[in-house]
Design an enzyme around this catalytic site. Structure first.
Site, PDB file in Angstrom:
ATOM      1  N   LYS A  48       0.840  -1.218   0.000  1.00  0.00           N
ATOM      2  CA  LYS A  48       0.000   0.000   0.000  1.00  0.00           C
ATOM      3  C   LYS A  48       0.864   1.253   0.000  1.00  0.00           C
ATOM      4  O   LYS A  48       1.928   1.268   0.628  1.00  0.00           O
ATOM      5  CB  LYS A  48      -0.877  -0.013   1.266  1.00  0.00           C
ATOM      6  CG  LYS A  48      -1.750   1.211   1.449  1.00  0.00           C
ATOM      7  CD  LYS A  48      -2.687   1.062   2.650  1.00  0.00           C
ATOM      8  CE  LYS A  48      -3.477   2.333   2.879  1.00  0.00           C
ATOM      9  NZ  LYS A  48      -4.393   2.248   4.015  1.00  0.00           N
ATOM     10  N   GLU A  90      -9.884  10.772  12.612  1.00  0.00           N
ATOM     11  CA  GLU A  90      -8.989   9.653  12.949  1.00  0.00           C
ATOM     12  C   GLU A  90      -8.107   9.911  14.176  1.00  0.00           C
ATOM     13  O   GLU A  90      -7.322  10.865  14.196  1.00  0.00           O
ATOM     14  CB  GLU A  90      -8.101   9.356  11.721  1.00  0.00           C
ATOM     15  CG  GLU A  90      -7.295   8.091  11.875  1.00  0.00           C
ATOM     16  CD  GLU A  90      -6.759   7.567  10.552  1.00  0.00           C
ATOM     17  OE1 GLU A  90      -7.048   8.168   9.487  1.00  0.00           O
ATOM     18  OE2 GLU A  90      -6.034   6.565  10.586  1.00  0.00           O
ATOM     19  N   GLU A 120      -7.073  -2.620   2.099  1.00  0.00           N
ATOM     20  CA  GLU A 120      -6.473  -1.343   2.495  1.00  0.00           C
ATOM     21  C   GLU A 120      -6.535  -1.161   4.010  1.00  0.00           C
ATOM     22  O   GLU A 120      -5.597  -0.682   4.640  1.00  0.00           O
ATOM     23  CB  GLU A 120      -7.320  -0.242   1.848  1.00  0.00           C
ATOM     24  CG  GLU A 120      -6.563   0.794   1.074  1.00  0.00           C
ATOM     25  CD  GLU A 120      -7.541   1.828   0.528  1.00  0.00           C
ATOM     26  OE1 GLU A 120      -8.281   1.495  -0.425  1.00  0.00           O
ATOM     27  OE2 GLU A 120      -7.548   2.952   1.028  1.00  0.00           O
ATOM     28  N   GLU A 167     -11.995  10.281  -4.910  1.00  0.00           N
ATOM     29  CA  GLU A 167     -11.942  10.168  -3.442  1.00  0.00           C
ATOM     30  C   GLU A 167     -11.254  11.393  -2.823  1.00  0.00           C
ATOM     31  O   GLU A 167     -11.702  11.925  -1.810  1.00  0.00           O
ATOM     32  CB  GLU A 167     -11.212   8.878  -3.052  1.00  0.00           C
ATOM     33  CG  GLU A 167     -11.224   8.621  -1.562  1.00  0.00           C
ATOM     34  CD  GLU A 167     -10.599   7.281  -1.208  1.00  0.00           C
ATOM     35  OE1 GLU A 167     -10.917   6.268  -1.865  1.00  0.00           O
ATOM     36  OE2 GLU A 167      -9.779   7.256  -0.266  1.00  0.00           O
TER      37      GLU A 167
END
Ligand SMILES: C=C(O[C@@H]1C=C(C(=O)O)C=C[C@H]1O)C(=O)O
Length: 375
Positions: free
Chosen positions: A129, A179, A223, A359
């Site tokens: 990733k 987050e 992911e 996105e």
């Protein structure tokens, strides 16, 4: 002082951190800590706070802690107020005059091309990733109205972490992130990693469909798993008990759906501070990739800018080593009349360049809405 008063009192240079537990407001600076050695900052801060109960250090760490200095201050005055919500939802919106110039860095088509190159690099280099970001540069005719943008961000975002922090050189970082990198309260530690995304929609049927598609997306679960594994691997040696839900949860902000996992643990050594743990976790695969060093290298090859304090961490720590450090995303760096807004997304072998570009456009909406801009 209540949360509304702290928002009224805020001027750029102050620290503002609104969460669902409390609102932390710091003004002035009694001491400043700056440097690229995060463990040294982690040692210096508690030493400076020791013996002053109630004192806090607040600030930011950048994405690249080896190149850009972390910036922490002990404010002259700190207020810990009640949560801004639900009262903040009823605040009037503040008007923000639009910018004169908006420039995408890189151009959207070039970001999509960088994503395609990243997908090839993942397979060539055997990586899992990488997170690629792009920016929007806005130029205003006068000073950027940071206070009004913060006000609207607080009003719009009842959950997560809405923040403003001083950066070196009179700049500010403002944003609203969902987050949590790490919080510590006594022996209890929490990390709430997010990865896997879909846009919200004003149409309830489309909104539900987007959420359901994300919950069922193999690519997004891959992911997410890369991220959760890295968090668990880092925290495990520090914890005698770590709780990791088997499957991620679907969570939302006003602009995005995400997959998230609430990781909770019990510290073995109570002397390990929140900043120490945040420094050990950062940069996670939420904002960098896996393996970390290969991803950092690829980010440097493919992004045409320095991330600065985007994709770093923002938060506070007290004299006991308790604190909260949020991932600095959905944010912008402000310098006088300029504002640079960032958004990124995780790229895995199954990623599609056009979907990744979309996105990032959706993630920009957190800040754009707070500025009253439709882009
Ligand atoms: C990198 C960003 O967001 C991160 C990337 C995500 C993803 O790729 O799905 C989701 C949440 C964040 O951890 C950003 O908003 O700039």
């Amino acid at each position: 002082m209540d949360a509304r008063e702290t928002l009224e009192e805020y001027t750029p240079g102050d620290f503002y951190f609104a969460t669902s537990r409390h609102t932390i407001f710091g003004s002035g600076s009694r001491l400043t800590f700056t440097g690229t050695d995060v463990p040294a900052l982690g040692d210096a801060v508690p030493a400076a706070l020791a013996g002053t109960p109630g004192s806090l250090a607040v600030g930011v760490l950048p994405f690249d802690t080896t190149a850009t200095p972390g910036h922490l201050v002990v404010p002259e005055a700190v207020q810990v107020a009640a949560p801004a919500h639900p009262a903040a939802a009823d605040l009037p919106r503040m008007t923000v005059d639009g910018p004169d110039v908006v420039r995408a860095v890189p151009e959207p088509v070039d970001h999509a091309e960088a994503v395609a190159r990243a997908v090839r690099a993942l397979s060539d280099r055997g990586m899992r990733k990488v997170v690629l970001a792009r920016a929007l540069d806005l130029e205003f005719s006068g000073e950027v109205p940071v206070k009004a943008v913060l006000h609207n961000l607080v009003k719009d975002n009842p959950h997560g972490y809405t923040f403003a922090a001083a950066l070196p050189g009179g700049r500010s970082l403002i944003g609203a992130t969902p987050e949590l990198l790490l919080s510590r309260s006594g022996r209890r530690v929490v990390s709430h990693p997010h990865a896997g995304s879909a846009p919200r929609s004003a149409d309830p049927v489309t909104d539900r469909e987007n959420a359901e598609r994300l919950a069922a997306s193999r690519k997004d679960h891959v992911e997410h798993a890369v991220l959760t594994e890295a968090i668990v691997e880092t925290l495990r040696p520090f914890c005698r008990d770590l709780h990791v839900p088997r499957t991620p949860s679907l969570v939302s902000t006003p602009t995005m759906w995400h997959l998230s996992t609430m990781v909770t643990g019990e510290l073995t050594d109570p002397d390990v501070t929140a900043l120490h743990l945040a420094g050990a976790l950062h940069p996670t695969p939420a904002i960098c990739g896996s393996p970390t060093e290969d991803a950092r290298q690829l980010v440097g090859e493919l992004e045409p800018f320095d991330r600065g304090y985007y994709a770093g961490t923002v938060g506070w720590m007290d004299a006991n080593g308790d604190g909260e450090w949020a991932v600095s995303i959905r944010c912008a760096e402000v310098s006088a009349s300029r504002l640079r807004l960032y958004a990124g997304g995780g790229i895995v072998p199954a990623s599609d360049p056009k979907a990744e570009l979309d996105e990032t456009s959706a993630k920009f909406q957190t800040l754009l809405r707070a500025m009253g801009l439709e882009l």
